[in-house]
Design an enzyme around this catalytic site. Structure first.
Site, PDB file in Angstrom:
ATOM      1  N   HIS A 266       0.845  -1.204   0.000  1.00 56.73           N
ATOM      2  CA  HIS A 266       0.000   0.000   0.000  1.00 56.73           C
ATOM      3  C   HIS A 266       0.881   1.255   0.000  1.00 56.73           C
ATOM      4  CE1 HIS A 266      -3.519  -2.427   0.371  1.00 56.73           C
ATOM      5  NE2 HIS A 266      -3.147  -2.911   1.536  1.00 56.73           N
ATOM      6  N   ASP A 317      -4.857  -7.835  -3.711  1.00 51.88           N
ATOM      7  CA  ASP A 317      -5.178  -7.692  -2.290  1.00 51.88           C
ATOM      8  C   ASP A 317      -6.492  -8.371  -1.895  1.00 51.88           C
ATOM      9  OD1 ASP A 317      -5.108  -6.973   0.339  1.00 51.88           O
ATOM     10  OD2 ASP A 317      -5.309  -4.826   0.044  1.00 51.88           O
TER      11      ASP A 317
HETATM   12 ZN   LIG Z   1      -3.467  -6.896   2.395  1.00 48.98          ZN
END
Ligand SMILES: [Zn+2]
Length: 440
Positions: A266, A317
């Site tokens: 991220h 993800d």
């Molecule tokens: Zn994750």
């Protein structure tokens, strides 16, 4: 030895036509340009690209797709729904779900996946008889599907972080934790690499691993890929700043975690100093654009990180979307919205983010490029669909979707042929696996 004949192929030097790729013992052993098709060649129409790397996945989050949008909410309310799914997972249901989700990934053009795995123990937090039963279910699923797997076995010790310190594990989180870094490391070292599997480590986040343990995890994972969720949400930064007086990136840097083997997942809410630390240590930043927009995380400073020295990789993800082209375009398109400029990343940079950078971050050195000696992992994308017809071959990544991937080759072997995965209809696999979870 197997030979493939590609109408067009995206080579490191650019898009070439009439290319024969020879695969020997799982690697590309020859690339012939301006070749003529031979009768023994397997013909790949459209544009052949290197296999796509899914740098960050939680396979079981797929169970939430299309089911979390009823009442608004935020990251934390979504997390409560995600925790509810974990109650239904055991080694058998996990195997069925992961097999279906990995098949969906292969069908979409992913040839390697990094599974950020923290669902270690049973619902009461007790070790299974085989302490790696859940991780091995993932490895078995990847084997069945024919996708390469990097199992990022995750250390998870505390239930969160607030201004006054770390929280104890709640009932759901018990099964994520080994109780200590030593116990986690012991389980990790029992897992062995093979042709289809790399074993890496992960720090769930600075929320789940206190400062005094970060260095121990980094040390135990030395020589392997090591990943961590970093600054996905402002709340994590705030708590970290209030309790430790430092950012998550600073803590990880002080622990000796950053570097070429480390991937910050991220990396959305960073300070200028964080960006210097990540870039200066050549730490990879794995962005997950379709997830970050779904969870209202924000837009990470991708181009700035890249310019500071961080390779950018991409991951699906939460698997609300499984489409490498969506992630790749998300990287560029989010930058466009932020900057008011087009072409923030050029096409070669976008393909590297979707492929070679992910391979490297997951411990598959040399993968993700169509060059002699690389793993023979590649995909064919049709130029004849309603989405792609009329696009220039060298710009196919701006119009293609997962549905336009016709063929997928992993280690020289065909896993997907003309849009069909070798395990059969993938939607049926998914329906069956998701049914097991809902009927329990
Ligand atoms: Zn994750």
């Amino acid at each position: 030895m197997t030979t493939y004949f590609a109408e067009h192929a995206q080579l490191p030097t650019g898009t070439a036509t009439s290319v024969r790729l020879t695969a020997t013992d799982g690697r590309i052993s020859a690339i012939d340009l301006r070749a003529r098709p031979q009768s023994e060649d397997i013909r790949l129409g459209g544009v052949v690209l290197p296999g796509m790397a899914n740098g960050h996945s939680h396979a079981f989050h797929r169970a939430l797709r299309g089911r979390t949008h009823g009442n608004g909410g935020n990251f934390w309310s979504w997390r409560d729904q995600m925790y509810a799914v974990t109650r239904r997972l055991n080694p058998d249901t996990y195997l069925a779900l992961a097999r279906a989700v990995f098949a969906e990934m292969a069908l979409a053009g992913f040839t390697v996946v990094g599974e950020f795995h923290y669902l270690h123990h049973d619902v009461h937090g007790r070790r299974y008889e085989d302490p790696n039963a859940m991780g091995e279910a993932l490895a078995e699923a990847a084997d069945d599907v024919g996708i390469r797997l990097t199992l990022l076995d995750t250390c998870y010790l505390t239930g969160g972080l607030q201004a006054d310190g770390h929280l104890p594990l709640d009932e759901v989180q018990q099964r994520f934790s080994d109780g200590s870094v030593d116990a986690w490391a012991e389980r990790l070292t029992a897992l062995k690499d093979n042709d289809n599997l790399r074993v890496g480590g992960a720090i769930h986040s600075v929320r789940a691993v206190p400062r005094e343990s970060l260095g121990l995890v980094a040390e135990a994972a030395r020589g392997r890929p090591l990943h961590a969720h970093v600054s996905e949400q402002p709340a994590e930064n705030l708590a970290c700043q209030m309790f430790y007086g430092a950012t998550p990136t600073q803590l990880l840097h002080e622990a000796g975690a950053l570097g070429e083997d480390f991937t910050a997942v991220h990396a959305t809410h960073l300070t200028d100093d964080d960006i210097r630390l990540l870039g200066g240590t050549s730490t990879t930043a794995c962005l997950c654009p379709t997830t970050e927009r779904d969870l209202a995380d924000g837009i990470g400073p991708a181009r700035v990180l890249h310019d500071a020295g961080s390779p950018i990789s991409l991951g699906s993800d939460e698997n609300a979307v499984i489409d490498p082209f969506e992630e790749l375009r998300g990287l560029e398109m989010h930058e466009r919205l932020e900057s008011g400029e087009r072409g923030r990343f050029n096409t070669a940079e976008l393909i590297a983010a979707a492929s070679a950078n992910g391979y490297r971050s997951l411990g598959w050195e040399g993968g993700g490029e169509l060059r002699v000696g690389a793993p023979a992992d590649f995909i064919a994308v049709t130029e004849d669909s309603v989405r792609t017809v009329g696009s220039r071959s060298e710009q196919i990544v701006y119009s293609a979707t997962a549905a336009d991937v016709t063929d997928v080759v992993v280690g020289g072997e065909e896993v997907v042929v003309e849009g069909h995965h070798r395990l059969g209809p993938t939607a049926d696999l998914l329906r069956e696996a998701l049914g097991l979870l809902r009927d329990l």
